[in-house]
Design a protein around this motif. Structure first.
Motif, PDB file in Angstrom:
ATOM      1  N   LEU A  63      37.269  45.014  39.329  1.00  0.00           N
ATOM      2  CA  LEU A  63      38.589  44.628  39.839  1.00  0.00           C
ATOM      3  C   LEU A  63      38.984  45.452  41.063  1.00  0.00           C
ATOM      4  O   LEU A  63      39.683  44.958  41.954  1.00  0.00           O
ATOM      5  CB  LEU A  63      39.650  44.770  38.748  1.00  0.00           C
ATOM      6  N   LYS A  71      41.755  37.640  45.738  1.00  0.00           N
ATOM      7  CA  LYS A  71      42.615  38.287  44.741  1.00  0.00           C
ATOM      8  C   LYS A  71      43.567  37.334  44.035  1.00  0.00           C
ATOM      9  O   LYS A  71      43.944  37.575  42.887  1.00  0.00           O
ATOM     10  CB  LYS A  71      43.398  39.439  45.395  1.00  0.00           C
ATOM     11  N   TRP A  86      45.010  44.505  35.159  1.00  0.00           N
ATOM     12  CA  TRP A  86      45.061  43.911  36.506  1.00  0.00           C
ATOM     13  C   TRP A  86      46.167  44.548  37.348  1.00  0.00           C
ATOM     14  O   TRP A  86      46.051  44.625  38.564  1.00  0.00           O
ATOM     15  CB  TRP A  86      45.183  42.391  36.465  1.00  0.00           C
ATOM     16  N   LEU A  91      46.679  43.766  41.480  1.00  0.00           N
ATOM     17  CA  LEU A  91      46.322  42.364  41.647  1.00  0.00           C
ATOM     18  C   LEU A  91      47.482  41.474  41.233  1.00  0.00           C
ATOM     19  O   LEU A  91      48.245  41.815  40.326  1.00  0.00           O
ATOM     20  CB  LEU A  91      45.099  42.028  40.781  1.00  0.00           C
TER      21      LEU A  91
END
Length: 255
Positions: A63, A71, A86, A91
């Motif tokens: 990630l 993204k 996340w 993100l």
């Protein structure tokens, strides 16, 4: 021509989803560990979606390396996943599926429960799984997604960690070692509350876990990842100063 779907990690699970995407008519570009995602993003700047299907031990590294142009296209499916994962990588909200089917080398996918999905590309994932005869459903809120993620984490961690003490399958865990199951489950939920930043309905979650037990009663408790899961859980507990007495007892005897 449809935009391609990128699949990062073409193991057993990634291959199932790739097959579903292909049957929907999407080109699929696989990415292995040796490939540079940033370089690939120059060739595929606008994929339809990017499925991250690496294991939970690799998810944070992957990630952190997602190219900017990808993204807002992510689909995540890892065990032990929570929103903090996340968010830590800064993100946007991905599409997330809690996978309730098992796929091992040389065997067909084995369904425990229908798999819940949430996010912008939920219908894409739902349609892909339908093409390979795997049941799923779309949830309509981040709150329900969080419940589903915690339920799956509770199932995975409780069965694996309890299995280090009692072995056997989930039906035996429920019927013959309910005290161990309950003690481990409550410790796990303490950690999940810390990681998610909110308390959870323990009764609803344990009922949901038992529903999964009934979906595959012969499922073995102690997978090969069990010791690593216990160590990871205790690391979180130490950070939060949680007692989690049953997990520590099992660790003293099993690790």
């Amino acid at each position: 021509m449809k935009n391609p779907i990128v699949v990062v990690g073409l193991g057993e699970l990634g291959s199932v989803f790739a097959r579903g995407f292909l049957r929907l008519g999407y080109p699929v570009q696989g990415v292995n560990r040796d490939q540079n995602m940033t370089q690939l993003a120059n060739d595929i700047p606008n994929p339809e979606a990017v499925l991250i299907s690496v294991g939970e031990a690799d998810i944070h590294q992957v990630l952190s390396e997602i190219p900017d142009s990808w993204k807002n296209k992510l689909i995540l499916l890892q065990n032990e996943l929570l929103p903090r994962d996340w968010k830590a990588a800064d993100l946007p909200m991905p599409t997330v599926i809690s996978v309730w089917f098992e796929k091992k080398k040389g065997m067909d996918s084995k369904v425990v429960l229908p798999s819940p999905i949430f996010g912008e590309r939920a219908k894409l994932v739902f349609d892909a799984l339908a093409k390979v005869d795997l049941p799923a459903y779309i949830v309509d809120s981040e709150e329900e997604l969080l419940y589903e993620l915690v339920r799956k984490n509770l199932y995975i961690l409780t069965t694996n960690i309890a299995g280090l003490e009692v072995g056997g399958n989930v039906e035996q865990l429920k019927n013959e070692h309910a005290d161990v199951m309950q003690a481990v489950a409550h410790d796990v939920l303490e950690i999940q509350s810390y990681l998610s930043g909110q308390t959870h309905d323990a009764e609803r979650l344990i009922t949901g876990m038992l529903e999964a037990f009934d979906g595959d009663p012969q499922h073995g408790c102690m997978g090969r990842s069990a010791p690593a899961r216990l160590k990871r859980a205790l690391t979180f507990a130490d950070h939060a100063n949680l007692e989690v007495p049953k997990l520590r007892e099992i660790a003293r005897n099993a690790l």
